[in-house]
Design a protein around this motif. Structure first.
Motif, PDB file in Angstrom:
ATOM      1  N   ALA A 145       0.825  -1.205   0.000  1.00 41.17           N
ATOM      2  CA  ALA A 145       0.000   0.000   0.000  1.00 41.17           C
ATOM      3  C   ALA A 145       0.862   1.258   0.000  1.00 41.17           C
ATOM      4  CB  ALA A 145      -0.940  -0.005   1.204  1.00 41.17           C
ATOM      5  N   VAL A 146       1.900   1.293   0.841  1.00 44.13           N
ATOM      6  CA  VAL A 146       2.766   2.475   0.892  1.00 44.13           C
ATOM      7  C   VAL A 146       3.490   2.661  -0.436  1.00 44.13           C
ATOM      8  CG1 VAL A 146       4.734   3.543   2.058  1.00 44.13           C
ATOM      9  CG2 VAL A 146       3.007   2.329   3.400  1.00 44.13           C
ATOM     10  N   THR A 147       3.883   1.558  -1.069  1.00 45.06           N
ATOM     11  CA  THR A 147       4.524   1.648  -2.379  1.00 45.06           C
ATOM     12  C   THR A 147       3.593   2.304  -3.394  1.00 45.06           C
ATOM     13  OG1 THR A 147       5.899  -0.299  -1.975  1.00 45.06           O
ATOM     14  CG2 THR A 147       5.512   0.294  -4.266  1.00 45.06           C
ATOM     15  N   ALA A 148       2.342   1.839  -3.448  1.00 45.83           N
ATOM     16  CA  ALA A 148       1.381   2.415  -4.386  1.00 45.83           C
ATOM     17  C   ALA A 148       1.125   3.881  -4.062  1.00 45.83           C
ATOM     18  CB  ALA A 148       0.082   1.615  -4.356  1.00 45.83           C
ATOM     19  N   TRP A 149       1.003   4.207  -2.786  1.00 48.88           N
ATOM     20  CA  TRP A 149       0.757   5.587  -2.370  1.00 48.88           C
ATOM     21  C   TRP A 149       1.912   6.505  -2.785  1.00 48.88           C
ATOM     22  CZ3 TRP A 149      -3.318   8.172  -0.311  1.00 48.88           C
ATOM     23  CH2 TRP A 149      -3.066   9.440   0.229  1.00 48.88           C
ATOM     24  N   ASN A 150       3.127   6.066  -2.505  1.00 46.85           N
ATOM     25  CA  ASN A 150       4.320   6.837  -2.868  1.00 46.85           C
ATOM     26  C   ASN A 150       4.366   7.062  -4.377  1.00 46.85           C
ATOM     27  OD1 ASN A 150       6.855   8.017  -3.023  1.00 46.85           O
ATOM     28  ND2 ASN A 150       7.976   6.241  -2.278  1.00 46.85           N
ATOM     29  N   ALA A 151       4.154   5.994  -5.147  1.00 49.70           N
ATOM     30  CA  ALA A 151       4.237   6.096  -6.602  1.00 49.70           C
ATOM     31  C   ALA A 151       3.218   7.089  -7.154  1.00 49.70           C
ATOM     32  CB  ALA A 151       4.027   4.720  -7.228  1.00 49.70           C
ATOM     33  N   LEU A 152       1.992   7.040  -6.643  1.00 50.22           N
ATOM     34  CA  LEU A 152       0.922   7.858  -7.210  1.00 50.22           C
ATOM     35  C   LEU A 152       0.907   9.281  -6.671  1.00 50.22           C
ATOM     36  CD1 LEU A 152      -2.070   5.338  -7.259  1.00 50.22           C
ATOM     37  CD2 LEU A 152      -0.701   6.117  -9.210  1.00 50.22           C
ATOM     38  N   PHE A 153       1.060   9.453  -5.367  1.00 51.13           N
ATOM     39  CA  PHE A 153       0.789  10.751  -4.763  1.00 51.13           C
ATOM     40  C   PHE A 153       2.030  11.526  -4.331  1.00 51.13           C
ATOM     41  CE2 PHE A 153      -3.011   8.152  -3.982  1.00 51.13           C
ATOM     42  CZ  PHE A 153      -3.934   8.916  -4.675  1.00 51.13           C
ATOM     43  N   VAL A 172       0.297  -4.456  -4.867  1.00 53.81           N
ATOM     44  CA  VAL A 172       0.574  -3.070  -5.237  1.00 53.81           C
ATOM     45  C   VAL A 172      -0.422  -2.592  -6.283  1.00 53.81           C
ATOM     46  CG1 VAL A 172       2.240  -1.512  -6.302  1.00 53.81           C
ATOM     47  CG2 VAL A 172       3.033  -3.216  -4.665  1.00 53.81           C
ATOM     48  N   SER A 173      -0.708  -3.429  -7.259  1.00 56.04           N
ATOM     49  CA  SER A 173      -1.583  -3.038  -8.359  1.00 56.04           C
ATOM     50  C   SER A 173      -3.003  -2.755  -7.882  1.00 56.04           C
ATOM     51  CB  SER A 173      -1.587  -4.124  -9.434  1.00 56.04           C
ATOM     52  OG  SER A 173      -0.285  -4.302  -9.974  1.00 56.04           O
ATOM     53  N   ILE A 174      -3.542  -3.605  -7.014  1.00 52.27           N
ATOM     54  CA  ILE A 174      -4.910  -3.390  -6.532  1.00 52.27           C
ATOM     55  C   ILE A 174      -4.972  -2.172  -5.620  1.00 52.27           C
ATOM     56  CG2 ILE A 174      -6.783  -4.372  -5.182  1.00 52.27           C
ATOM     57  CD1 ILE A 174      -6.503  -5.464  -8.033  1.00 52.27           C
ATOM     58  N   PHE A 175      -3.954  -1.965  -4.792  1.00 59.19           N
ATOM     59  CA  PHE A 175      -3.930  -0.738  -3.992  1.00 59.19           C
ATOM     60  C   PHE A 175      -3.865   0.489  -4.904  1.00 59.19           C
ATOM     61  CE2 PHE A 175      -2.493  -3.143  -0.115  1.00 59.19           C
ATOM     62  CZ  PHE A 175      -3.524  -2.712   0.705  1.00 59.19           C
ATOM     63  N   ALA A 176      -3.060   0.420  -5.967  1.00 64.29           N
ATOM     64  CA  ALA A 176      -2.978   1.551  -6.895  1.00 64.29           C
ATOM     65  C   ALA A 176      -4.334   1.822  -7.533  1.00 64.29           C
ATOM     66  CB  ALA A 176      -1.925   1.283  -7.961  1.00 64.29           C
ATOM     67  N   LEU A 177      -5.052   0.762  -7.903  1.00 62.93           N
ATOM     68  CA  LEU A 177      -6.391   0.920  -8.456  1.00 62.93           C
ATOM     69  C   LEU A 177      -7.307   1.604  -7.438  1.00 62.93           C
ATOM     70  CD1 LEU A 177      -8.863   0.354 -10.273  1.00 62.93           C
ATOM     71  CD2 LEU A 177      -8.839  -2.012  -9.417  1.00 62.93           C
ATOM     72  N   GLN A 178      -7.308   1.131  -6.211  1.00 64.71           N
ATOM     73  CA  GLN A 178      -8.190   1.688  -5.191  1.00 64.71           C
ATOM     74  C   GLN A 178      -7.843   3.144  -4.863  1.00 64.71           C
ATOM     75  OE1 GLN A 178      -7.561  -1.766  -2.377  1.00 64.71           O
ATOM     76  NE2 GLN A 178      -9.773  -1.562  -2.128  1.00 64.71           N
ATOM     77  N   PHE A 179      -6.552   3.437  -4.704  1.00 66.22           N
ATOM     78  CA  PHE A 179      -6.138   4.803  -4.379  1.00 66.22           C
ATOM     79  C   PHE A 179      -6.442   5.765  -5.528  1.00 66.22           C
ATOM     80  CE2 PHE A 179      -2.600   3.068  -1.403  1.00 66.22           C
ATOM     81  CZ  PHE A 179      -3.510   2.995  -0.352  1.00 66.22           C
ATOM     82  N   VAL A 285       9.079   1.241  -1.597  1.00 67.47           N
ATOM     83  CA  VAL A 285       8.171   1.464  -0.471  1.00 67.47           C
ATOM     84  C   VAL A 285       8.153   2.953  -0.139  1.00 67.47           C
ATOM     85  CG1 VAL A 285       7.350   0.505   1.717  1.00 67.47           C
ATOM     86  CG2 VAL A 285       8.827  -0.865   0.264  1.00 67.47           C
ATOM     87  N   GLY A 286       8.372   3.360   1.113  1.00 67.18           N
ATOM     88  CA  GLY A 286       8.275   4.761   1.473  1.00 67.18           C
ATOM     89  C   GLY A 286       8.528   4.961   2.954  1.00 67.18           C
ATOM     90  N   SER A 287       8.300   6.178   3.419  1.00 66.98           N
ATOM     91  CA  SER A 287       8.621   6.552   4.786  1.00 66.98           C
ATOM     92  C   SER A 287       7.437   6.373   5.721  1.00 66.98           C
ATOM     93  CB  SER A 287       9.055   8.022   4.819  1.00 66.98           C
ATOM     94  OG  SER A 287       7.953   8.863   4.478  1.00 66.98           O
ATOM     95  N   ARG A 288       7.700   6.545   7.023  1.00 69.41           N
ATOM     96  CA  ARG A 288       6.611   6.501   8.000  1.00 69.41           C
ATOM     97  C   ARG A 288       5.635   7.638   7.763  1.00 69.41           C
ATOM     98  NH1 ARG A 288       8.037   7.773  14.039  1.00 69.41           N
ATOM     99  NH2 ARG A 288       7.288   9.843  13.439  1.00 69.41           N
ATOM    100  N   ALA A 289       6.146   8.809   7.396  1.00 69.32           N
ATOM    101  CA  ALA A 289       5.273   9.952   7.141  1.00 69.32           C
ATOM    102  C   ALA A 289       4.300   9.652   6.002  1.00 69.32           C
ATOM    103  CB  ALA A 289       6.102  11.191   6.819  1.00 69.32           C
ATOM    104  N   MET A 290       4.779   8.989   4.956  1.00 68.18           N
ATOM    105  CA  MET A 290       3.897   8.592   3.858  1.00 68.18           C
ATOM    106  C   MET A 290       2.839   7.603   4.347  1.00 68.18           C
ATOM    107  SD  MET A 290       6.613   7.952   0.773  1.00 68.18           S
ATOM    108  CE  MET A 290       8.071   8.995   0.598  1.00 68.18           C
ATOM    109  N   PHE A 291       3.251   6.661   5.177  1.00 63.42           N
ATOM    110  CA  PHE A 291       2.341   5.652   5.735  1.00 63.42           C
ATOM    111  C   PHE A 291       1.219   6.351   6.510  1.00 63.42           C
ATOM    112  CE2 PHE A 291       2.790   1.060   7.592  1.00 63.42           C
ATOM    113  CZ  PHE A 291       1.409   0.861   7.478  1.00 63.42           C
ATOM    114  N   GLN A 292       1.582   7.330   7.323  1.00 64.40           N
ATOM    115  CA  GLN A 292       0.586   8.025   8.129  1.00 64.40           C
ATOM    116  C   GLN A 292      -0.366   8.848   7.257  1.00 64.40           C
ATOM    117  OE1 GLN A 292       3.718   9.740  10.609  1.00 64.40           O
ATOM    118  NE2 GLN A 292       2.840   8.739  12.417  1.00 64.40           N
TER     119      GLN A 292
END
Length: 336
Positions: A145-153, A172-179, A285-292
């Protein structure tokens, strides 16, 4: 406590149950009783020795999990016993730009993973779980999820109305679709399974392409986008699919390089990157700040991760074998 570890050598046969001492927190540390874990393709590679054959064994694998804080050390203020938390993937990447030091602390690789009943972590290495999620759903977040979030946003700066091409229907792909859908973007999904593509449509996919029956899938992508190409590509195939991704992305678009599922490929021409002024960027992946930030969006949108199948703790090997088969849609979880 009970755990699984890769012992002696690499391979699924080397993943065996063991008993470890219950951890005791030192200053700034927390003990998390794990309730669930989830798998990434990285875990298959780690277990088989294909990710980094120099990893020290024995190694408790898996990076992703969810649990409850049961003990804290002196000086801990971020969490308290009873809090539901997820470990972060990069235990040293709290905020800011990535660096070598920050990514030298990944769970289930540089550091012991979460496939054990209790996990000892620094208090900075956990985040609160969105309250509406089950343990299995929460366990799916730290890597995919964090990977998809980082990539998109974060790197991709996705905006409403953009078009995103997502390869496959794994985590990653399904999270990217949902996000992307949550942000008002249009999503094109590719898969070799019509059944999985139908499920992707039920999650909001705008268009779907079966790459087995349409191997030149970049051509219909061009048609769907009136010859322009998509704004973003979530590239999980690797060298075997990158050439088509570069043809499918628009001039000035972005290709987020995330996976290597297709393995190697013949020599790749770099001219499309130059001539189309494409940004091709690796996402680790990404950072804790991205996760939050991501968790706030998940809570606000009521998003629920897609869990394909849940295995009991004792069947960790079977879960990894199922992951390797590629038969899943979304995430695979393990319940403790």
């Amino acid at each position: 406590m009970k755990a699984f570890a890769i012992q002696g050598s690499f391979g699924f046969d080397a993943l065996r149950p063991i008993e470890l001492p219950d951890p005791k927190p030192g200053p700034g540390q927390v003990v998390v009783k794990m309730k669930a874990a989830s798998l990434n393709f990285r875990d298959v590679l780690v277990t088989k020795g294909l990710y980094n054959p120099k990893l020290k064994l024995p190694l408790v694998p898996l990076s992703d999990g969810a649990g409850e804080v049961v003990d804290v050390g002196q000086g801990v203020t971020r969490v308290k016993p009873g809090d539901r938390v997820c470990p972060i993937f990069h235990q040293r990447w709290i905020d800011g730009a990535v660096s070598l030091a920050k990514v030298r602390g990944a769970l289930g690789g540089d550091l012991p993973g979460v496939l054990s009943e209790h996990v000892l972590l620094g208090e900075d290495g956990v985040v609160a779980i969105p309250p509406h999620l089950t343990d299995e759903e929460a366990a799916s977040l730290p890597c995919a999820a964090v990977t998809a979030w980082n990539a998109l946003f974060v790197e991709g700066r996705l905006k409403a109305g953009d078009t995103v091409l997502v390869q496959g229907t794994g985590g990653v792909s399904i999270f990217a679709l949902q996000f992307a859908r949550l942000a008002g973007a249009r999503v094109i999904v590719t898969s070799s399974s019509d059944e999985k593509l139908e499920r992707a449509r039920s999650l909001g996919a705008w268009e779907t392409i079966n790459y087995r029956t349409t191997p030149d899938w970049d051509a219909p992508v061009a048609s769907l986008t009136r010859g322009e190409g998509v704004d973003h590509v979530i590239e999980v195939g690797g060298a075997g699919t990158l050439a088509r991704s570069l043809r499918a992305v628009r001039i000035g678009g972005r290709v987020s390089l995330i996976g290597v599922l297709s393995g190697g490929a013949p020599e790749l021409s770099l001219f499309p990157i130059l001539m189309k002024q494409v940004t091709a960027q690796g996402i680790f992946v990404g950072s804790r700040a991205m996760f939050q930030d991501m968790n706030r969006a998940i809570a606000a949108g009521g998003l629920r991760p897609v869990i394909d199948r849940v295995f009991p703790f004792a069947e960790a090997r079977q879960a990894l074998e199922f992951m390797e088969s590629g038969g899943h849609f979304g995430k695979i979880a393990i319940r403790f």
